[in-house]
Design an enzyme around this catalytic site. Structure first.
Site, PDB file in Angstrom:
ATOM      1  N   LYS A  13       0.622  -1.184  -0.049  1.00  0.00           N
ATOM      2  CA  LYS A  13      -0.132  -0.054   0.110  1.00  0.00           C
ATOM      3  C   LYS A  13       0.661   1.286   0.112  1.00  0.00           C
ATOM      4  O   LYS A  13       0.613   2.122  -0.718  1.00  0.00           O
ATOM      5  CB  LYS A  13      -0.811  -0.004   1.163  1.00  0.00           C
ATOM      6  CG  LYS A  13      -1.991  -1.124   1.288  1.00  0.00           C
ATOM      7  CD  LYS A  13      -2.721  -1.178   2.617  1.00  0.00           C
ATOM      8  CE  LYS A  13      -2.173  -1.352   3.830  1.00  0.00           C
ATOM      9  NZ  LYS A  13      -1.587  -2.390   4.107  1.00  0.00           N
ATOM     10  N   ARG A  86     -10.027   0.734   8.604  1.00  0.00           N
ATOM     11  CA  ARG A  86      -9.335  -0.556   8.923  1.00  0.00           C
ATOM     12  C   ARG A  86     -10.440  -1.173   9.737  1.00  0.00           C
ATOM     13  O   ARG A  86     -10.200  -2.336  10.175  1.00  0.00           O
ATOM     14  CB  ARG A  86      -8.362  -0.387   9.945  1.00  0.00           C
ATOM     15  CG  ARG A  86      -6.968  -1.055   9.358  1.00  0.00           C
ATOM     16  CD  ARG A  86      -5.899  -0.528  10.231  1.00  0.00           C
ATOM     17  NE  ARG A  86      -4.713  -1.381   9.933  1.00  0.00           N
ATOM     18  CZ  ARG A  86      -3.717  -0.709   9.245  1.00  0.00           C
ATOM     19  NH1 ARG A  86      -3.828   0.335   8.444  1.00  0.00           N
ATOM     20  NH2 ARG A  86      -2.465  -1.604   9.011  1.00  0.00           N
ATOM     21  N   ARG A 125      11.794  -5.267   4.823  1.00  0.00           N
ATOM     22  CA  ARG A 125      11.571  -3.842   4.596  1.00  0.00           C
ATOM     23  C   ARG A 125      12.473  -2.990   5.424  1.00  0.00           C
ATOM     24  O   ARG A 125      12.355  -3.268   6.525  1.00  0.00           O
ATOM     25  CB  ARG A 125      10.109  -3.623   4.928  1.00  0.00           C
ATOM     26  CG  ARG A 125       9.739  -1.866   5.194  1.00  0.00           C
ATOM     27  CD  ARG A 125       8.600  -1.458   5.269  1.00  0.00           C
ATOM     28  NE  ARG A 125       7.663  -2.086   6.300  1.00  0.00           N
ATOM     29  CZ  ARG A 125       6.428  -2.229   6.542  1.00  0.00           C
ATOM     30  NH1 ARG A 125       5.715  -1.862   5.610  1.00  0.00           N
ATOM     31  NH2 ARG A 125       5.897  -3.019   7.453  1.00  0.00           N
ATOM     32  N   ARG A 156      10.808  -1.005  11.410  1.00  0.00           N
ATOM     33  CA  ARG A 156       9.492  -0.759  12.331  1.00  0.00           C
ATOM     34  C   ARG A 156       9.655  -1.730  13.376  1.00  0.00           C
ATOM     35  O   ARG A 156       9.893  -2.804  13.409  1.00  0.00           O
ATOM     36  CB  ARG A 156       8.253  -0.652  11.606  1.00  0.00           C
ATOM     37  CG  ARG A 156       8.258   0.689  10.746  1.00  0.00           C
ATOM     38  CD  ARG A 156       7.015   0.544   9.847  1.00  0.00           C
ATOM     39  NE  ARG A 156       5.863  -0.104  10.386  1.00  0.00           N
ATOM     40  CZ  ARG A 156       4.866  -0.132   9.485  1.00  0.00           C
ATOM     41  NH1 ARG A 156       4.670   0.340   8.191  1.00  0.00           N
ATOM     42  NH2 ARG A 156       3.621  -1.100   9.912  1.00  0.00           N
ATOM     43  N   ARG A 167      -0.468  -9.056  13.636  1.00  0.00           N
ATOM     44  CA  ARG A 167      -1.224  -8.057  12.791  1.00  0.00           C
ATOM     45  C   ARG A 167      -2.019  -8.757  11.720  1.00  0.00           C
ATOM     46  O   ARG A 167      -3.336  -7.978  11.208  1.00  0.00           O
ATOM     47  CB  ARG A 167      -0.009  -7.096  12.141  1.00  0.00           C
ATOM     48  CG  ARG A 167       0.577  -6.080  13.154  1.00  0.00           C
ATOM     49  CD  ARG A 167       1.800  -5.651  12.647  1.00  0.00           C
ATOM     50  NE  ARG A 167       1.677  -4.812  11.304  1.00  0.00           N
ATOM     51  CZ  ARG A 167       2.875  -4.703  10.455  1.00  0.00           C
ATOM     52  NH1 ARG A 167       4.055  -4.924  11.156  1.00  0.00           N
ATOM     53  NH2 ARG A 167       2.716  -3.826   9.420  1.00  0.00           N
TER      54      ARG A 167
HETATM   55  P1  AP5 Z   1       4.956  -1.761   1.826  1.00  0.00           P
HETATM   56  O1  AP5 Z   1       4.454  -0.873   0.634  1.00  0.00           O
HETATM   57  O2  AP5 Z   1       5.500  -1.124   2.856  1.00  0.00           O
HETATM   58  O3  AP5 Z   1       3.551  -2.371   2.225  1.00  0.00           O
HETATM   59  P2  AP5 Z   1       2.350  -1.885   3.177  1.00  0.00           P
HETATM   60  O4  AP5 Z   1       1.032  -2.579   2.496  1.00  0.00           O
HETATM   61  O5  AP5 Z   1       2.219  -0.423   3.234  1.00  0.00           O
HETATM   62  O6  AP5 Z   1       2.557  -2.500   4.487  1.00  0.00           O
HETATM   63  P3  AP5 Z   1       2.489  -2.032   6.061  1.00  0.00           P
HETATM   64  O7  AP5 Z   1       3.250  -2.951   6.944  1.00  0.00           O
HETATM   65  O8  AP5 Z   1       2.823  -0.542   6.288  1.00  0.00           O
HETATM   66  O9  AP5 Z   1       0.784  -2.023   6.096  1.00  0.00           O
HETATM   67  P4  AP5 Z   1       0.151  -2.104   7.406  1.00  0.00           P
HETATM   68  O10 AP5 Z   1      -1.078  -1.891   6.976  1.00  0.00           O
HETATM   69  O11 AP5 Z   1       0.376  -3.248   8.303  1.00  0.00           O
HETATM   70  O12 AP5 Z   1       0.786  -0.631   8.461  1.00  0.00           O
HETATM   71  P5  AP5 Z   1       0.272   0.641   8.758  1.00  0.00           P
HETATM   72  O13 AP5 Z   1       1.887   1.423   8.669  1.00  0.00           O
HETATM   73  O14 AP5 Z   1      -0.797   1.088   7.765  1.00  0.00           O
HETATM   74  O15 AP5 Z   1       5.883  -2.833   1.313  1.00  0.00           O
HETATM   75  C1  AP5 Z   1       6.285  -4.016   2.400  1.00  0.00           C
HETATM   76  C2  AP5 Z   1       7.646  -4.319   1.823  1.00  0.00           C
HETATM   77  O16 AP5 Z   1       7.460  -5.079   0.435  1.00  0.00           O
HETATM   78  C3  AP5 Z   1       8.712  -3.212   1.429  1.00  0.00           C
HETATM   79  O17 AP5 Z   1       9.713  -3.704   1.852  1.00  0.00           O
HETATM   80  C4  AP5 Z   1       8.543  -3.022  -0.230  1.00  0.00           C
HETATM   81  O18 AP5 Z   1       9.649  -2.543  -0.508  1.00  0.00           O
HETATM   82  C5  AP5 Z   1       8.303  -4.397  -0.299  1.00  0.00           C
HETATM   83  N1  AP5 Z   1       7.480  -4.255  -1.820  1.00  0.00           N
HETATM   84  C6  AP5 Z   1       6.288  -3.802  -2.099  1.00  0.00           C
HETATM   85  N2  AP5 Z   1       5.613  -4.074  -3.107  1.00  0.00           N
HETATM   86  C7  AP5 Z   1       6.198  -5.022  -3.656  1.00  0.00           C
HETATM   87  C8  AP5 Z   1       6.149  -5.891  -4.704  1.00  0.00           C
HETATM   88  N3  AP5 Z   1       5.134  -5.816  -5.470  1.00  0.00           N
HETATM   89  N4  AP5 Z   1       6.921  -7.200  -4.806  1.00  0.00           N
HETATM   90  C9  AP5 Z   1       8.036  -7.113  -3.741  1.00  0.00           C
HETATM   91  N5  AP5 Z   1       8.204  -6.590  -2.530  1.00  0.00           N
HETATM   92  C10 AP5 Z   1       7.336  -5.530  -2.558  1.00  0.00           C
HETATM   93  O19 AP5 Z   1      -0.048   0.562  10.193  1.00  0.00           O
HETATM   94  C11 AP5 Z   1       0.709   0.175  11.355  1.00  0.00           C
HETATM   95  C12 AP5 Z   1      -0.140   0.107  12.496  1.00  0.00           C
HETATM   96  O20 AP5 Z   1      -0.540   1.229  12.919  1.00  0.00           O
HETATM   97  C13 AP5 Z   1      -1.104  -0.916  12.441  1.00  0.00           C
HETATM   98  O21 AP5 Z   1      -0.883  -2.331  12.768  1.00  0.00           O
HETATM   99  C14 AP5 Z   1      -1.981  -0.477  13.690  1.00  0.00           C
HETATM  100  O22 AP5 Z   1      -1.601  -0.423  14.951  1.00  0.00           O
HETATM  101  C15 AP5 Z   1      -1.938   1.278  13.568  1.00  0.00           C
HETATM  102  N6  AP5 Z   1      -2.957   1.632  12.392  1.00  0.00           N
HETATM  103  C16 AP5 Z   1      -2.837   1.963  11.085  1.00  0.00           C
HETATM  104  N7  AP5 Z   1      -3.946   2.547  10.640  1.00  0.00           N
HETATM  105  C17 AP5 Z   1      -4.919   2.365  11.408  1.00  0.00           C
HETATM  106  C18 AP5 Z   1      -6.275   2.656  11.593  1.00  0.00           C
HETATM  107  N8  AP5 Z   1      -6.907   2.871  10.472  1.00  0.00           N
HETATM  108  N9  AP5 Z   1      -6.776   2.254  12.502  1.00  0.00           N
HETATM  109  C19 AP5 Z   1      -6.264   1.544  13.603  1.00  0.00           C
HETATM  110  N10 AP5 Z   1      -5.032   1.599  13.843  1.00  0.00           N
HETATM  111  C20 AP5 Z   1      -4.274   1.668  12.712  1.00  0.00           C
END
Ligand code: AP5
Length: 212
Positions: A13, A86, A125, A156, A167
């Site tokens: 994402k 979410r 990552r 992270r 998660r």
């Molecule tokens: P990346 O692009 O970083 O993936 P992502 O989907 O953004 O993954 P996240 O781990 O950031 O998602 P998340 O939803 O768990 O975390 P968030 O920060 O939103 O890619 C991942 C890796 O793969 C990278 O190394 C990249 O280079 C590689 N990659 C990407 N595409 C690729 C491909 N096609 N092929 C190969 N490699 C690839 O949330 C974190 C925390 O915040 C949550 O757990 C929660 O505690 C809190 N939180 C966030 N939003 C909310 C909400 N709305 N409500 C409540 N709590 C929330």
């Protein structure tokens, strides 16, 4: 254009939002980045948030919605929501928020990735402290600095294999119902996330060109 980008942890994402933001001149709101910025500010609220997200749990809906509403109402650009909503309660609150602001969600796109890929992707990552670039590193030859700006790279605290597994459980329990919420809206589309980042971007671009 106001887009919701969904997907499990590691689906890509953040990687794709950065590209789509540029291509379609959108305002990118990553709920995870908003929370991490609050933690980095050192505030009391940030300390509470850190305790929740470092364990891989979700912050309370009301807190998340109120933090995002301030940001949404401050921009007139089209928005890409990354990681929000979410929960079904957040999806309902987003609909109400957009209505109040005379706007609407135009497309909901799920980046679909098999869970077997998630732990290895996230373990590789690294993110740049300076420019925010998301990188996929070769664990046998790790990078020491950001190739784009030379900034320091970090992992992270919620990216350990145990936390990622938790998660994913939270994703199943709380976030997959959001897919059902949108599925019958006529705005829901899935894109295969298990291909190169360039190919995923091409598929996303095709979807968004249609609603532009
Ligand atoms: P990346 O692009 O970083 O993936 P992502 O989907 O953004 O993954 P996240 O781990 O950031 O998602 P998340 O939803 O768990 O975390 P968030 O920060 O939103 O890619 C991942 C890796 O793969 C990278 O190394 C990249 O280079 C590689 N990659 C990407 N595409 C690729 C491909 N096609 N092929 C190969 N490699 C690839 O949330 C974190 C925390 O915040 C949550 O757990 C929660 O505690 C809190 N939180 C966030 N939003 C909310 C909400 N709305 N409500 C409540 N709590 C929330």
């Amino acid at each position: 254009m106001n887009i919701v980008l969904m997907g499990c942890p590691g689906a890509g994402k953040g990687t794709q939002s950065a590209k789509l933001q540029q291509k379609f001149d959108l305002y990118h709101i990553s709920s995870g980045d908003v929370l991490r910025a609050e933690i980095a500010s050192g505030s009391e609220l940030g300390k509470k948030i850190a305790a929740i997200i470092n364990d891989g749990n979700l912050v309370p809906d009301e807190l998340m919605v109120s933090m995002l509403e301030k940001i949404v109402s401050a921009t007139e650009k089209g928005i890409i929501f990354d990681g929000f909503p979410r929960t079904v309660a957040q999806a309902e609150a987003l609909d109400a928020m957009m209505k109040r602001l005379n706007r609407e969600i135009t497309e909901v796109v799920m980046i679909d990735l098999p869970e077997s890929e998630v732990v290895s992707r996230i373990s590789s990552r690294r993110q740049c402290k300076k420019c925010g670039e998301i990188l996929h590193v070769d664990l046998n030859a790790p990078l020491t600095a950001c190739p784009a700006c030379g900034g320091e790279l970090y992992s992270r605290p919620d990216d350990t294999p145990e936390r990622v597994k938790h998660r994913l459980e939270v994703y199943h329990h709380d976030t997959l119902p959001v897919k059902n919420y949108y599925q019958n809206s006529g705005k829901y589309v899935e894109v295969n996330g298990n291909q190169s980042p360039e190919q995923v971007f091409e598929d996303l671009t095709k979807v968004l060109e249609k609603v532009k």
